[in-house]
Design a protein around this motif. Structure first.
Motif, PDB file in Angstrom:
ATOM      1  N   VAL A   1      31.542  -6.417 -10.853  1.00 51.66           N
ATOM      2  CA  VAL A   1      32.260  -7.542 -11.438  1.00 51.66           C
ATOM      3  C   VAL A   1      31.242  -8.602 -11.830  1.00 51.66           C
ATOM      4  CG1 VAL A   1      33.944  -9.372 -11.010  1.00 51.66           C
ATOM      5  CG2 VAL A   1      34.310  -7.104 -10.045  1.00 51.66           C
ATOM      6  N   ARG A   2      31.363  -9.110 -13.036  1.00 49.04           N
ATOM      7  CA  ARG A   2      30.462 -10.169 -13.504  1.00 49.04           C
ATOM      8  C   ARG A   2      31.060 -11.525 -13.151  1.00 49.04           C
ATOM      9  NH1 ARG A   2      26.340  -8.913 -17.191  1.00 49.04           N
ATOM     10  NH2 ARG A   2      26.254 -11.144 -17.486  1.00 49.04           N
ATOM     11  N   ILE A   3      30.230 -12.378 -12.573  1.00 48.58           N
ATOM     12  CA  ILE A   3      30.622 -13.750 -12.280  1.00 48.58           C
ATOM     13  C   ILE A   3      29.651 -14.634 -13.045  1.00 48.58           C
ATOM     14  CG2 ILE A   3      30.931 -15.493 -10.496  1.00 48.58           C
ATOM     15  CD1 ILE A   3      31.309 -13.263  -8.502  1.00 48.58           C
ATOM     16  N   GLY A   4      30.033 -15.052 -14.220  1.00 47.22           N
ATOM     17  CA  GLY A   4      29.146 -15.866 -15.033  1.00 47.22           C
ATOM     18  C   GLY A   4      28.060 -15.017 -15.661  1.00 47.22           C
ATOM     19  N   GLU A   5      27.055 -15.675 -16.178  1.00 50.06           N
ATOM     20  CA  GLU A   5      25.944 -14.996 -16.846  1.00 50.06           C
ATOM     21  C   GLU A   5      24.960 -14.451 -15.816  1.00 50.06           C
ATOM     22  OE1 GLU A   5      25.219 -14.598 -20.228  1.00 50.06           O
ATOM     23  OE2 GLU A   5      27.279 -15.259 -20.539  1.00 50.06           O
ATOM     24  N   GLY A   6      24.715 -13.175 -15.850  1.00 51.80           N
ATOM     25  CA  GLY A   6      23.669 -12.588 -15.034  1.00 51.80           C
ATOM     26  C   GLY A   6      23.971 -12.413 -13.557  1.00 51.80           C
ATOM     27  N   ILE A   7      25.179 -12.735 -13.110  1.00 55.46           N
ATOM     28  CA  ILE A   7      25.521 -12.542 -11.701  1.00 55.46           C
ATOM     29  C   ILE A   7      26.571 -11.437 -11.629  1.00 55.46           C
ATOM     30  CG2 ILE A   7      26.497 -13.574  -9.625  1.00 55.46           C
ATOM     31  CD1 ILE A   7      25.545 -16.271 -10.628  1.00 55.46           C
TER      32      ILE A   7
ATOM     33  N   ASP B   1      22.873 -22.663 -12.338  1.00 54.99           N
ATOM     34  CA  ASP B   1      21.949 -23.789 -12.503  1.00 54.99           C
ATOM     35  C   ASP B   1      21.191 -24.051 -11.216  1.00 54.99           C
ATOM     36  OD1 ASP B   1      22.631 -24.190 -15.137  1.00 54.99           O
ATOM     37  OD2 ASP B   1      23.981 -25.878 -14.736  1.00 54.99           O
ATOM     38  N   ILE B   2      21.905 -24.068 -10.109  1.00 56.38           N
ATOM     39  CA  ILE B   2      21.266 -24.299  -8.809  1.00 56.38           C
ATOM     40  C   ILE B   2      20.260 -23.191  -8.518  1.00 56.38           C
ATOM     41  CG2 ILE B   2      21.679 -24.352  -6.313  1.00 56.38           C
ATOM     42  CD1 ILE B   2      24.416 -25.677  -6.997  1.00 56.38           C
ATOM     43  N   LEU B   3      20.662 -21.968  -8.767  1.00 57.47           N
ATOM     44  CA  LEU B   3      19.809 -20.820  -8.479  1.00 57.47           C
ATOM     45  C   LEU B   3      18.540 -20.831  -9.321  1.00 57.47           C
ATOM     46  CD1 LEU B   3      19.857 -18.289  -6.699  1.00 57.47           C
ATOM     47  CD2 LEU B   3      20.921 -17.080  -8.599  1.00 57.47           C
ATOM     48  N   ASN B   4      18.675 -21.197 -10.582  1.00 58.77           N
ATOM     49  CA  ASN B   4      17.542 -21.128 -11.504  1.00 58.77           C
ATOM     50  C   ASN B   4      16.691 -22.397 -11.547  1.00 58.77           C
ATOM     51  OD1 ASN B   4      18.178 -18.493 -12.334  1.00 58.77           O
ATOM     52  ND2 ASN B   4      19.705 -19.284 -13.750  1.00 58.77           N
ATOM     53  N   LYS B   5      17.235 -23.526 -11.098  1.00 52.06           N
ATOM     54  CA  LYS B   5      16.503 -24.788 -11.229  1.00 52.06           C
ATOM     55  C   LYS B   5      16.111 -25.404  -9.890  1.00 52.06           C
ATOM     56  CE  LYS B   5      18.783 -25.837 -15.587  1.00 52.06           C
ATOM     57  NZ  LYS B   5      19.709 -26.719 -16.291  1.00 52.06           N
ATOM     58  N   SER B   6      16.280 -24.659  -8.818  1.00 52.31           N
ATOM     59  CA  SER B   6      15.899 -25.181  -7.505  1.00 52.31           C
ATOM     60  C   SER B   6      15.079 -24.128  -6.769  1.00 52.31           C
ATOM     61  CB  SER B   6      17.150 -25.541  -6.689  1.00 52.31           C
ATOM     62  OG  SER B   6      17.787 -24.375  -6.232  1.00 52.31           O
ATOM     63  N   SER B   7      14.709 -24.450  -5.565  1.00 54.85           N
ATOM     64  CA  SER B   7      13.913 -23.516  -4.758  1.00 54.85           C
ATOM     65  C   SER B   7      14.799 -22.586  -3.929  1.00 54.85           C
ATOM     66  CB  SER B   7      12.978 -24.303  -3.842  1.00 54.85           C
ATOM     67  OG  SER B   7      13.732 -25.087  -2.937  1.00 54.85           O
ATOM     68  N   LEU B   8      16.114 -22.576  -4.188  1.00 58.27           N
ATOM     69  CA  LEU B   8      17.041 -21.775  -3.375  1.00 58.27           C
ATOM     70  C   LEU B   8      16.606 -20.317  -3.277  1.00 58.27           C
ATOM     71  CD1 LEU B   8      19.724 -21.535  -1.791  1.00 58.27           C
ATOM     72  CD2 LEU B   8      20.802 -20.967  -3.971  1.00 58.27           C
ATOM     73  N   LYS B   9      16.323 -19.709  -4.417  1.00 56.21           N
ATOM     74  CA  LYS B   9      15.956 -18.287  -4.433  1.00 56.21           C
ATOM     75  C   LYS B   9      14.731 -18.031  -3.547  1.00 56.21           C
ATOM     76  CE  LYS B   9      16.594 -16.311  -8.449  1.00 56.21           C
ATOM     77  NZ  LYS B   9      16.406 -15.778  -9.801  1.00 56.21           N
ATOM     78  N   ASN B  10      13.708 -18.862  -3.684  1.00 57.86           N
ATOM     79  CA  ASN B  10      12.487 -18.682  -2.884  1.00 57.86           C
ATOM     80  C   ASN B  10      12.741 -18.936  -1.407  1.00 57.86           C
ATOM     81  OD1 ASN B  10      10.993 -18.073  -5.163  1.00 57.86           O
ATOM     82  ND2 ASN B  10      10.395 -20.201  -5.497  1.00 57.86           N
ATOM     83  N   GLU B  11      13.533 -19.959  -1.103  1.00 57.41           N
ATOM     84  CA  GLU B  11      13.829 -20.274   0.298  1.00 57.41           C
ATOM     85  C   GLU B  11      14.619 -19.151   0.963  1.00 57.41           C
ATOM     86  OE1 GLU B  11      12.735 -22.828   2.075  1.00 57.41           O
ATOM     87  OE2 GLU B  11      11.669 -23.663   0.362  1.00 57.41           O
TER      88      GLU B  11
END
Length: 103
Positions: free
Chosen positions: A2-8, A57-67
């Motif tokens: 299931v797609r949730i938005g772009e790329g998820i 936006d949060i995923l791509n513009k913050s350090s969330l993914k790395n953290e």
């Protein structure tokens, strides 16, 4: 898938597991359903797209993914929490984490 938005994308099995866990929690509750239907399904779909976009936006513009990657590689438990609209963002973050970190 299931797609949730772009790329998820979220696997069907994960959605089924989340629904089953939600139903288990519901069945353990006092038996009072707290279902409030104010919006149409189309409106709910549009809201979901808006929240998915915000999460991206949060995923791509913050350090969330790395953290999250660092915490997972260190074997730490991760809890996503939010209040009000942040609650839905936290759910999307948890789904993303389960999907992203287990592939």
């Amino acid at each position: 898938m299931v797609r949730i938005g772009e790329g998820i994308e979220v696997k069907d099995e994960l959605i089924k597991k989340a629904c089953n866990l939600a139903m288990e929690a519901h069945n353990l509750s006092s038996g009072k359903p707290y279902i409030y239907r104010k919006k149409s399904l189309l409106e709910l779909g549009l809201l979901m797209v808006a929240f998915a976009s915000r999460f991206e936006d949060i995923l791509n513009k913050s350090s969330l993914k790395n953290e999250v990657e660092k915490a997972m590689s260190d074997g730490k438990q991760i809890v996503f929490a939010g209040h009000s609209s942040g609650g839905l963002i936290a759910i999307l973050a948890a789904l993303w984490c389960l999907e992203y970190c287990r592939t």
